[in-house]
Design an enzyme around this catalytic site. Structure first.
Site, PDB file in Angstrom:
ATOM      1  CD  GLU A 197       2.340 -12.292   0.793  1.00  0.00           C
ATOM      2  OE1 GLU A 197       2.222 -11.634   1.829  1.00  0.00           O
ATOM      3  OE2 GLU A 197       1.375 -12.856   0.245  1.00  0.00           O
ATOM      4  CG  ASP A 274      -1.277  -6.967   1.820  1.00  0.00           C
ATOM      5  OD1 ASP A 274      -2.305  -7.343   1.230  1.00  0.00           O
ATOM      6  OD2 ASP A 274      -0.364  -7.749   2.139  1.00  0.00           O
TER       7      ASP A 274
END
Length: 330
Positions: A197, A274
């Site tokens: 990420e 998320d």
């Protein structure tokens, strides 16, 4: 297209339950537990959700988690998310929680797990939504602390399907937790890890070397063409969170996002939310945001939804049944 996106059966695999804490509930729980928030209103909280990176977000996220004190709080938080799943036609979800965020505040692990678990069972009965629970180890803490947490989690194997790794990625590579993940595997847990990420593609390679079943995020795989080929071949899934990636400046805007490029390269990518309360949308809003930018075809949407089913920890019969439903959806 919005109706198509709304009603297609969806599976969510990258959802932090603490990240579904909406400002309204944050205030309610603060009041219930006699906790003073540093924000005066829901609007003030929302204004604080202007992050420039992962750490900015985590600072607020851990502060928000302070209002979660009792088994009932965890139940209410989880059931609110499951209601959202019902509204958005999510038929199966695999939920992360962060044990150490709560045990560090002297909240008994039993209360955390049972509160979440009971809400998941209630949602199964009321809405027919199936679910699994994934316990994430915090990577900014030591492996030793993580191992102590893993020992405690072993008492709840009937409720916890997998062990994950989350929190500040930079300078906390997967190999830091090599022993922990080996032990988790020996104990019979499935393995997932946040990687690629903010961390480089090297972190994804490390996670794969440690034998993970799934990579959470993984968007930086594109830095390494060999890795992209390897992921296409192995079909190790990437649980991608478009709105999160924009909010945390992993990509500057949605046009730059690589999820469709990776889909076209035959990687097993899927769409997730998320931390929806913080990033401005649940799974449906993520699909809508992608559609607004990329004008998704129905086949692309179906492929993303089927990938999520195949990436899930459901058994083969359950997967086949869901894939059939998605293929038949018009």
């Amino acid at each position: 297209m919005k109706t198509f996106l709304q009603n297609i059966p969806k599976v969510e695999l990258h959802l932090h339950i603490e990240g579904s804490l909406e400002p309204k509930m944050m205030f309610e729980l603060a009041k219930r537990n006699n906790i003073t928030l540093k924000y005066k209103s829901e609007d003030e909280i929302k204004k604080a959700y202007d992050f420039s990176n992962l750490q900015d977000f985590l600072d607020i996220y851990y502060q928000g988690a302070n209002v979660l004190q009792t088994k009932q709080d965890f139940y209410d938080l989880t059931f609110a998310y499951m209601k959202k799943c019902k509204e958005q036609n999510v038929v199966h979800t695999e939920i992360f929680f962060d044990p150490q965020t709560h045990t560090a505040r002297n909240i008994p692990l039993k209360d955390v797990i049972e509160g979440i678990w009971q809400a998941l069972q209630k949602a199964k009965e009321e809405f027919g939504i199936s679910s699994f629970l994934i316990a994430c180890i915090l990577r900014h803490l030591s492996e030793e602390e993580g191992l102590k947490t893993l020992d405690e989690l072993c008492l709840y194997k009937d409720k916890i399907k997998a062990i994950g790794l989350d929190s500040s990625e930079l300078n906390n590579p997967p190999f830091k937790f090599k022993n922990l993940f080996q032990k988790a595997k020996e104990e019979g847990f499935l393995l997932v890890m946040h990687a690629g990420e903010e961390g480089s593609s090297e972190y994804i390679k490390q996670a794969l070397e440690l034998g993970v079943n799934r990579i959470d995020h993984g968007v930086r795989c594109q830095e390494d063409l060999e890795l992209v080929k390897q992921l296409a071949k192995s079909q190790i899934p990437l649980t991608i969170c478009p709105l999160s990636n924009i909010k945390l400046k992993v990509f500057q805007n949605m046009q730059e996002h690589n999820i469709l490029k990776l889909l076209k390269q035959n990687l097993c990518v899927c769409v997730n939310s998320d931390d929806p309360a913080y990033f401005g949308g649940y799974i449906l809003e993520n699909f809508i945001a992608l559609d607004e930018t990329f004008k998704l075809s129905k086949d692309e949407v179906k492929k993303l939804c089927i990938n999520a089913v195949n990436a899930s920890f459901l058994n083969i019969n359950e997967k086949e049944k869901l894939v059939k439903q998605i293929k038949a959806y018009k």
